[in-house]
Design a protein around this motif. Sequence first.
Motif, PDB file in Angstrom:
ATOM      1  N   GLY A  22       0.819  -1.197   0.000  1.00 30.90           N
ATOM      2  CA  GLY A  22       0.000   0.000   0.000  1.00 30.90           C
ATOM      3  C   GLY A  22       0.853   1.246   0.000  1.00 30.90           C
ATOM      4  N   ILE A  23       0.201   2.354  -0.290  1.00 31.25           N
ATOM      5  CA  ILE A  23       0.884   3.638  -0.354  1.00 31.25           C
ATOM      6  C   ILE A  23      -0.018   4.702   0.240  1.00 31.25           C
ATOM      7  CG2 ILE A  23       0.109   4.028  -2.729  1.00 31.25           C
ATOM      8  CD1 ILE A  23       2.862   5.405  -3.214  1.00 31.25           C
ATOM      9  N   ILE A  24       0.586   5.593   1.015  1.00 33.62           N
ATOM     10  CA  ILE A  24      -0.138   6.698   1.632  1.00 33.62           C
ATOM     11  C   ILE A  24       0.426   7.986   1.039  1.00 33.62           C
ATOM     12  CG2 ILE A  24      -0.711   7.882   3.788  1.00 33.62           C
ATOM     13  CD1 ILE A  24      -0.211   5.149   5.211  1.00 33.62           C
ATOM     14  N   PHE A 135       8.601   2.045   3.521  1.00 35.54           N
ATOM     15  CA  PHE A 135       9.448   2.900   2.707  1.00 35.54           C
ATOM     16  C   PHE A 135       9.007   4.344   2.897  1.00 35.54           C
ATOM     17  CE2 PHE A 135       8.637  -1.100   0.465  1.00 35.54           C
ATOM     18  CZ  PHE A 135       9.922  -1.586   0.283  1.00 35.54           C
ATOM     19  N   ASP A 136       9.968   5.237   3.079  1.00 31.69           N
ATOM     20  CA  ASP A 136       9.628   6.651   3.072  1.00 31.69           C
ATOM     21  C   ASP A 136      10.057   7.229   1.726  1.00 31.69           C
ATOM     22  OD1 ASP A 136      12.376   7.211   3.241  1.00 31.69           O
ATOM     23  OD2 ASP A 136      12.304   7.449   5.411  1.00 31.69           O
ATOM     24  N   ILE A 137       9.899   8.505   1.568  1.00 30.56           N
ATOM     25  CA  ILE A 137      10.166   9.135   0.279  1.00 30.56           C
ATOM     26  C   ILE A 137      11.615   8.944  -0.171  1.00 30.56           C
ATOM     27  CG2 ILE A 137      10.680  11.414   1.244  1.00 30.56           C
ATOM     28  CD1 ILE A 137       8.666  10.753  -1.964  1.00 30.56           C
ATOM     29  N   LYS A 145       8.914   4.786  -7.779  1.00 31.64           N
ATOM     30  CA  LYS A 145       9.094   6.219  -8.050  1.00 31.64           C
ATOM     31  C   LYS A 145       8.554   6.561  -9.436  1.00 31.64           C
ATOM     32  CE  LYS A 145      13.219   6.955  -5.246  1.00 31.64           C
ATOM     33  NZ  LYS A 145      14.653   7.301  -5.272  1.00 31.64           N
ATOM     34  N   GLY A 146       8.866   5.716 -10.401  1.00 30.84           N
ATOM     35  CA  GLY A 146       8.382   5.943 -11.755  1.00 30.84           C
ATOM     36  C   GLY A 146       6.867   5.863 -11.849  1.00 30.84           C
ATOM     37  N   LEU A 147       6.285   4.876 -11.185  1.00 33.40           N
ATOM     38  CA  LEU A 147       4.823   4.726 -11.213  1.00 33.40           C
ATOM     39  C   LEU A 147       4.120   5.887 -10.522  1.00 33.40           C
ATOM     40  CD1 LEU A 147       4.546   0.895 -10.522  1.00 33.40           C
ATOM     41  CD2 LEU A 147       4.083   2.093 -12.681  1.00 33.40           C
TER      42      LEU A 147
END
Length: 161
Positions: A22-24, A135-137, A145-147
């Motif tokens: 997931g991604i926030i 993972f952080d930025i 990163k590309g997506l």
Amino acid sequence: MPPCLKLNTDGFVDFSFAGFGGIIRYKVGKVIMAYAGPLSPCKVVFAELMGLLKGLYICNNRGFINIEIEVDALLLIQIIKNVDFFCPQVFYIIRKIRMALSTLNYMIKHIFREGNVCADCLAKLGSRLQEDREFDIDNLPRILKGLVNLDKIGLSYIRAR
């Protein structure tokens, strides 16, 4: 009201691998953090539920309250909203998800698979990991990163293989 964040989650199941991710992000697309983790071989619905549960735990632990949740599994939304749903294999996970949701100001909605490529990528990555990762930025996987950049400019339908 504090800014609303967006949580995208997904699960992945292959013949001998399974994972969640997931991604926030802020609504404007800036990534706050992402996560991925492995699962034992399981049903897709279990992987989807685990991806959501992990994301909700992260939101609760970090004090994120206003969340817009997007998932590409319509069944997941139906399961969460249906109080009469009973499936012994996922009963406790659903209960944990509902408890986590009760502490949030949230909206959950379906998004087509093509719009959920970042979470999909993380779920596939999670299936190959040895343990859960956040993972952080600064340490996002290169493909993610590309997506994220494609997603920001509206080209999220391009899928990673």
